[in-house]
Structure formats: structure tokens, C-alpha cells
Design a protein around this motif. Structure first.
Motif, short mmCIF file in Angstrom:
data_model
loop_
_atom_site.label_atom_id
_atom_site.label_comp_id
_atom_site.label_asym_id
_atom_site.label_seq_id
_atom_site.Cartn_x
_atom_site.Cartn_y
_atom_site.Cartn_z
N ARG A 93 0.83 -1.22 0.00
CA ARG A 93 0.00 0.00 0.00
C ARG A 93 0.87 1.27 0.00
NH1 ARG A 93 -4.33 0.63 3.98
NH2 ARG A 93 -5.32 1.96 2.41
N MET A 134 0.02 7.19 -6.43
CA MET A 134 -0.99 8.24 -6.55
C MET A 134 -0.31 9.61 -6.53
SD MET A 134 -4.34 7.02 -4.35
CE MET A 134 -3.85 5.78 -3.18
N ALA A 146 1.50 10.30 -9.78
CA ALA A 146 0.56 10.52 -10.90
C ALA A 146 -0.01 11.94 -10.83
CB ALA A 146 -0.55 9.49 -10.88
N ALA A 161 -10.98 13.11 -0.19
CA ALA A 161 -10.88 11.72 0.26
C ALA A 161 -9.73 11.00 -0.43
CB ALA A 161 -12.20 10.98 -0.01
N GLU A 162 -9.53 11.28 -1.73
CA GLU A 162 -8.41 10.65 -2.43
C GLU A 162 -7.08 11.17 -1.88
OE1 GLU A 162 -10.25 9.64 -6.85
OE2 GLU A 162 -9.96 11.72 -6.27
N GLU A 175 -6.42 9.41 1.30
CA GLU A 175 -6.01 8.02 1.04
C GLU A 175 -4.54 7.96 0.65
OE1 GLU A 175 -7.86 5.42 1.62
OE2 GLU A 175 -6.28 4.02 1.04
N LEU A 226 -8.52 -3.20 -6.69
CA LEU A 226 -7.66 -2.61 -5.66
C LEU A 226 -8.12 -3.04 -4.26
CD1 LEU A 226 -7.16 1.02 -7.07
CD2 LEU A 226 -5.49 -0.85 -7.06
N PRO A 244 -9.69 0.52 1.22
CA PRO A 244 -9.03 1.80 1.51
C PRO A 244 -9.59 2.38 2.80
CG PRO A 244 -10.78 2.16 -0.09
CD PRO A 244 -10.73 0.67 0.17
N THR A 245 -8.85 3.25 3.46
CA THR A 245 -9.39 3.98 4.60
C THR A 245 -10.37 5.03 4.10
OG1 THR A 245 -7.26 3.69 5.71
CG2 THR A 245 -8.77 5.31 6.66
N TYR A 246 -10.05 5.69 3.00
CA TYR A 246 -10.90 6.73 2.41
C TYR A 246 -11.35 6.22 1.03
CZ TYR A 246 -8.65 9.15 6.27
OH TYR A 246 -8.18 9.48 7.51
N VAL A 247 -10.65 6.59 -0.05
CA VAL A 247 -11.03 6.07 -1.36
C VAL A 247 -9.81 6.05 -2.28
CG1 VAL A 247 -11.84 8.38 -2.06
CG2 VAL A 247 -12.63 6.40 -3.33
N TYR A 248 -9.64 4.94 -3.02
CA TYR A 248 -8.50 4.81 -3.94
C TYR A 248 -8.73 5.65 -5.20
CZ TYR A 248 -6.71 0.59 -1.51
OH TYR A 248 -6.19 -0.29 -0.61
N ASP A 249 -7.66 5.92 -5.91
CA ASP A 249 -7.74 6.54 -7.23
C ASP A 249 -7.22 5.53 -8.26
OD1 ASP A 249 -7.76 8.26 -9.43
OD2 ASP A 249 -5.73 8.99 -8.98
N GLU A 281 -7.25 5.39 -11.39
CA GLU A 281 -6.60 5.97 -12.57
C GLU A 281 -5.08 6.09 -12.38
OE1 GLU A 281 -8.64 9.51 -13.96
OE2 GLU A 281 -6.86 10.08 -15.12
N SER A 282 -4.68 6.51 -11.17
CA SER A 282 -3.23 6.63 -10.90
C SER A 282 -2.53 5.28 -11.00
CB SER A 282 -2.99 7.15 -9.48
OG SER A 282 -3.57 8.40 -9.29
N ILE A 283 -3.20 4.25 -10.50
CA ILE A 283 -2.57 2.93 -10.48
C ILE A 283 -2.58 2.33 -11.88
CG2 ILE A 283 -2.55 0.67 -9.30
CD1 ILE A 283 -2.19 3.26 -7.49
N ARG A 285 -2.21 4.13 -14.67
CA ARG A 285 -1.16 4.77 -15.46
C ARG A 285 0.22 4.62 -14.83
NH1 ARG A 285 -1.80 9.95 -15.59
NH2 ARG A 285 -3.64 10.07 -14.30
N LEU A 330 1.20 1.98 -12.75
CA LEU A 330 1.65 0.61 -12.48
C LEU A 330 1.26 -0.34 -13.61
CD1 LEU A 330 3.06 -1.22 -10.40
CD2 LEU A 330 0.84 -1.61 -9.33
#
Lengths: 354, 354
Positions: free
Chosen positions: A165, A172, A175, A187-188, A191, B29, B36-41, B43-45, B47, B49
Motif C-alpha cells: 500500500r 498516486m 501521478a 478523500a483521495e 487516502e 484494488l 481503503p481507509t478513504y477512497v482509492y484513485d 486511474e493513478s494505479i 497509469r 503501475l
């Protein structure tokens, strides 16, 4: 808190030196990494690992991850002196990540001196940083605390989980840094902090719970405490950058507003883009997205952050996170002295001035 | 061998896609990395990874580490189809190391196209490469093969041990690369290969033995086989660079003698410096240590390597290592078909032409 940090530092550095001595010889390599098939070259490891890593460690750093581990294990009823090697795990991992992050961010300065890749070259710095991702795991294999097998397995699985993680969080952050526009939500952003900064905090707390044989419920509370504290710490960083700039934006020749200058998508920036007057928000978006800005433009952006109430918002958010963190401390059931240290720690990371 | 490699490739790539899909979404994800604790993005992962890693994988690569794992587990009496996820561990680790190595070496080309950091930027490439150091370890945590706890712990300890030595090997390689002079012995060179290339081979073999519940003696023989084969592979690489260059040094416009051009301290170079006429050795030392060389100087250096018998010496050394590797195959007690595949594999890595 400052006294606790200062008191532990020499013992922590001695424990790190047990894992990676300042002077590398063939005996150390053979003992620590296992017998070579042919023959090691200690000189390479001296110059490529020990020299850069000790250069970085000797520049400072509060070793707070190691100290937090020691405070926690003591609160869990263990003798912290006996567990110093385990305290080094998150501390060494952290130093590995900052070496690598500095290459990724093309950072010039670290702890007041040129970043390691500027001194030793990118190749040496990167390999040293990456080596620090695996070197501390040897502690689990060498097992000086004589842990039960299930605790060692739990520690490996926990580290695997959290270090994965960590890389999501850094992914993130990178990016967004490469995007001109600010498209992300609060929130993002939180995270990203929870993954990038929080997971190292979680490693501290979960490892303390695991080596001290605590229940999974306690481990979860400790992890939540450390994650919330780490996110609050990160927001504190963002606030500091703006506040110090507001204070000395007029000083001649001083760098200020670095986060704005880099177009960093901080919680403050995201808040201001959502909450400022549309015209101000548009102006801020333009400044954040520009390749270069004049000092006048930076001052303008800082004024927008201030008038949108973004500094206050971020401070309130950090205080909320700290309050939440303290609730998890209460659930730990540790002695009042430890609980107070843990709470003070959370205050310390938000109210620090550097 | 080529047929075995080609036959397994689609299944291996499917298994890799189970761990890191080509298309990233929030469900993946959450399932793979935890809520996630909040919220994943995502799109970042995507582009940062999935895109770069699949770009690299789709360029080719023989997946030989995964195939060797599958041949071994089949030889140990397991169903390889059931263990495909574990076969991905060394394969993904390998791809992580080449992304990072390419940054460290400032490589321009990888598998016929621009190296990943040239396409995606150093920051994205490095974080993707580093993420691949931890992503495959999730297989042990998710445990699709339902392994006993002691096997999972043994796998983590083995990976910790070998990945530490990988970084020692890379550290030696980098240090020598940055030195003008050639001060190292053949034994030190072989150790660098054993650590840098051999440890990934050892991971293949030891993981196969561990998941198949083999004895420590069998694990040691499998590891020695894989290490010797990997070192022979590396020497094969060094030989290829010189032989291809001797063959086409006259061709117009083609790069040749790259190892000499980079001043690489190969087994051939070390041998020639020790065994050539003193005048030739001095000349070779000068060419290897120069910042730039003319094509004529490169041709001269290649001629010195040839006349000192260094190509033959290296080939003999590689064949000796391969013969040693086969002795360890005999000690594995696997069926004749597997033993033949393993022996063929050792021949393949030395006699390949690219």
C-alpha cells in the motif's frame, strides 16, 4: 515527547549499527547475509551502502518511528531494550523510502544537505535505498527476540500488506504531480497520505503489537492510531509550508510557497479550489498548473488559500484526526503514562514548527 | 526447451494478470490490496503501475523463471497448473529489478524499445519497479495453494535472504562500474553474478522446493543448480557481447563491443588483464578506463580479449558451471524427463544466440 525522542536516539543508532555497521568487513557480510559462494567485495558495500546510509542517518532525523515502537511495546508490557532490533525495522524502511523518493521527486536537499543521489549518484543512492527495503527484514529471520513462528509469519504478512500500500500511495502522489490539473477529491488525498505516510506508521504499531503478542483487536487500534497520526502529520506539513510562507513571504531572498510552486495537490489546495470564489479558484488553478510562477503569483495563490479558509480547514481536519487517534489510544488499554505519551505524540506531530 | 517456454507463456501471462490486471478498477484494488481507509484513485494505479508493467511484459521476455519453477514443481510431483500464482513471484520480481536496473544503468533500450523510464519518466518507472518487489509477495499472503504456515514462513525468510543478496550483487556491480580501474578478481566477479543474477534463480528453485514440501537437502541442490545456471547465463551474456562484436565489427553503423565501450568488468576482461602480454593488458586497461573510445580502439580491445584466450576461457568456465549444475540435478532425484529438461535448460542459457 522531545525528551523521549532524544533519550532513545543513541540506543537506536547503536541498534541500527548492529544491522548495518559503519565499517563493513567480510566477517559482517558473512554473518549477516550468509556465506558467499565465491568471495564478497566489502569495499563495494562500504561505499555503496554503509557510507551513504550513515551519511543520511548522521544528518539527523528524529527516529520517531523507532521511538513510537518502543513506547508501544513498553505499554504492552515488554522490555523495550530487548526489542531494539525490531524498532529499527520501520526506521530503516523509512530511510530507504526517503532516499528513493528523493530520486523520484528530483529533490535537491535532504536534512539540510544535498540529497543522497546528488552526492553518491543515482545508481548508488537507488540501490542503497532499495537495499534498505529488505535489510531490516533480516531481523525477523535472525529473530533476536525469539518470537513464536506465528508471530514471525504475521509480521512478514503485515509488512507485505503495508509495503504494497505504501507503493500505491507513492503511485498516486507521483501521478497527481505529473498532472497539470487538480482532479482529485479530499478523500483521495487523505487516502494517498494514509497509504504513503500512514502505512509506515501502521508498520510501527502493528509490529509492536505482533512482537508483544497482542490480540488482533489491539493491533487494529494501534494501527488506526498510527495511521491517523501519520495523516495528521502530513497535513501538518502542508499547513507549515503555507504558514511559514505567509509569515516570511516578504523576506528578501528566501524560498517560500514551495508546495504551490511545485503545483502540489495538498489538502489546502483541493479545499480552496472547491470553496474559494469561482474567480479566485480559477486563478489558483492557473498558478498551480503553470510551469513557472513569479513570486508575486505565489503570494497571490497563498492569499487565496488564506481567504478561502483553507489553512483553518486543514488545521481543523488535522485536529479531528488527532482526536480520533486518541480514541484508539483509549481502546488500547495501556497504562496512563504510555497513553499520555501516545497522545502527546499526536499533538507533537501537528504542532511542530519544522 | 523453446517449446516448453512457448507452451507455458499464455498461462503464465494470465496468472500475472490475475495479480496485476491490465485494467485497474476499484474492485481489484480493494480485493487485492485491502479496503481503503478513504477512497482509492484507480486511474493513478492504471497509469503508474499497470500500463508500464504490461508495456514491458508485452515486449517479450521468455518467462524462463516461471517456466523453470513449473518444471521443478512438476518434477517434485505437484500439479504445475495449481501453482501458477507462485510461478509469477520470481517472474514479477525479475521484471521489477530490470525496471530499476535500467534507471540505475541509464539504459536507453529494453527489449527493443525505449527503457520504461524513457517512456513514463523516472518517477513512474521507479515506483512501478519497486512496487513489483512487494506485489508478488501478496501471493504468499493470499495463499491460493493452501500451504502450511511453516512453508509460508520459510518462503518469506528465503525471499528476505535472497533479495538482500540481490542488492549486494547490484551494489558490487554499480561500485565497479563507477571505478575507472579494474581491481577485482574472477572470484569477486562470480560472486557478483551469484548475487545479482543467481539469487533470482535461487528464488525460483527454493520456492519450488518449499511449495512442494521438499527436504532442505533437496532445496539446497535445487538452489545450487539454479545459481550455477544463472551464473553460466551471465557469462554467456558476456561471451555473446564479444562474439557478436567480433563477427560484425566491420558492419557499417552497427553498435558493437558494448561491454568494452561501457568499461564493464566482465569475466573476459578480468581474465585478459591477468593473462595477456603486459603491453596488451596495459592497453586494454587504458581502453576500459577511458571515458570514450573510437571504434578502432574497441576493435583493438576485442582483439586483445581474443588473443588472450579470454573468450575460450569464459566458455570453458561456463561449461564447467553447467556441468556442476547437472550434478545437482542428479541429486534432486526427479524423473528422467524433468532431469533432461533441467539439463537442457542449462545448455540453452549458454548456447543461446540472443
Amino acid at each position: 515527547m522531545r525528551e523521549t525522542l532524544a533519550a532513545w536516539r543513541p540506543a537506536i543508532d547503536d541498534a541500527i549499527a548492529d544491522l548495518l555497521p559503519r565499517e563493513i568487513d567480510a566477517d559482517y557480510l558473512e554473518d549477516f547475509f550468509g556465506a558467499p559462494t565465491y568471495v564478497y567485495d566489502p569495499e563495494s558495500i562500504q561505499r555503496g551502502l554503509a557510507d551513504p546510509v550513515w551519511d543520511l542517518l548522521d544528518r539527523g532525523g528524529k527516529r520517531w518511528r523507532a521511538v513510537l515502537f518502543l513506547v508501544l511495546v513498553e505499554g504492552f508490557g515488554e522490555d523495550p531494550e530487548e526489542l531494539l532490533a525490531y524498532a529499527c525495522i520501520p526506521e530503516i524502511l523509512h530511510n530507504g523510502t526517503i532516499i528513493v523518493d528523493d530520486v523520484e521527486d528530483e529533490a535537491a536537499i535532504r536534512r539540510g544537505e544535498p540529497a543522497l543521489h546528488r552526492v553518491y549518484g543515482e545508481d548508488v543512492a537507488l540501490n542503497a535505498g532499495n537495499a534498505l527495503y529488505f535489510l531490516p527484514l533480516k531481523v525477523l529471520e535472525r529473530d533476536p527476540g525469539d518470537l513464536p513462528a506465528e508471530a514471525r509469519l504475521a509480521a512478514y504478512e503485515m509488512l507485505t500488506h503495508e509495503l504494497n500500500r505504501t507503493h500505491l500511495g507513492q503511485g498516486m502522489d507521483i501521478a497527481w504531480h505529473n498532472e497539470r490539473d487538480v482532479r482529485i477529491s479530499r478523500a483521495e488525498y487523505l487516502e494517498m497520505c494514509a497509504c504513503k505516510t500512514g502505512c509506515l506508521g501502521r508498520i510501527v504499531a502493528r509490529l509492536a503489537a505482533i512482537v508483544a503478542g497482542q490480540s488482533e483487536a489491539i493491533e487494529r487500534h494501534a494501527a488506526a492510531y498510527a495511521e491517523l497520526t501519520s495523516v495528521a502529520f502530513q497535513i501538518g506539513d502542508d499547513i507549515l509550508d503555507v504558514e511559514n510562507s505567509l509569515g516570511r513571504a516578504g523576506d528578501f531572498g528566501k524560498e517560500f510557497g514551495n508546495d504551490v510552486r511545485e503545483g502540489k495537490k495538498t489538502l489546502l489546495a483541493i479545499h480552496a479550489l472547491e470553496e474559494a470564489d469561482p474567480a479566485d479558484a480559477e486563478r489558483l488553478r492557473g498558478i498551480l498548473g503553470a510551469d513557472t510562477n513569479t513570486d508575486e503569483e505565489i503570494r497571490e495563490a497563498l492569499a487565496i488559500l488564506e481567504s478561502a479558509g483553507s489553512v483553518e480547514y486543514a488545521r481543523e481536519r488535522a485536529l479531528e484526526l488527532a482526536a480520533e487517534a486518541r480514541e484508539h489510544v483509549d481502546a488500547l488499554g495501556v497504562d496512563p503514562d504510555t497513553a499520555e505519551k501516545l497522545a502527546a505524540f499526536t499533538t507533537f506531530v501537528i504542532d511542530r514548527d519544522a
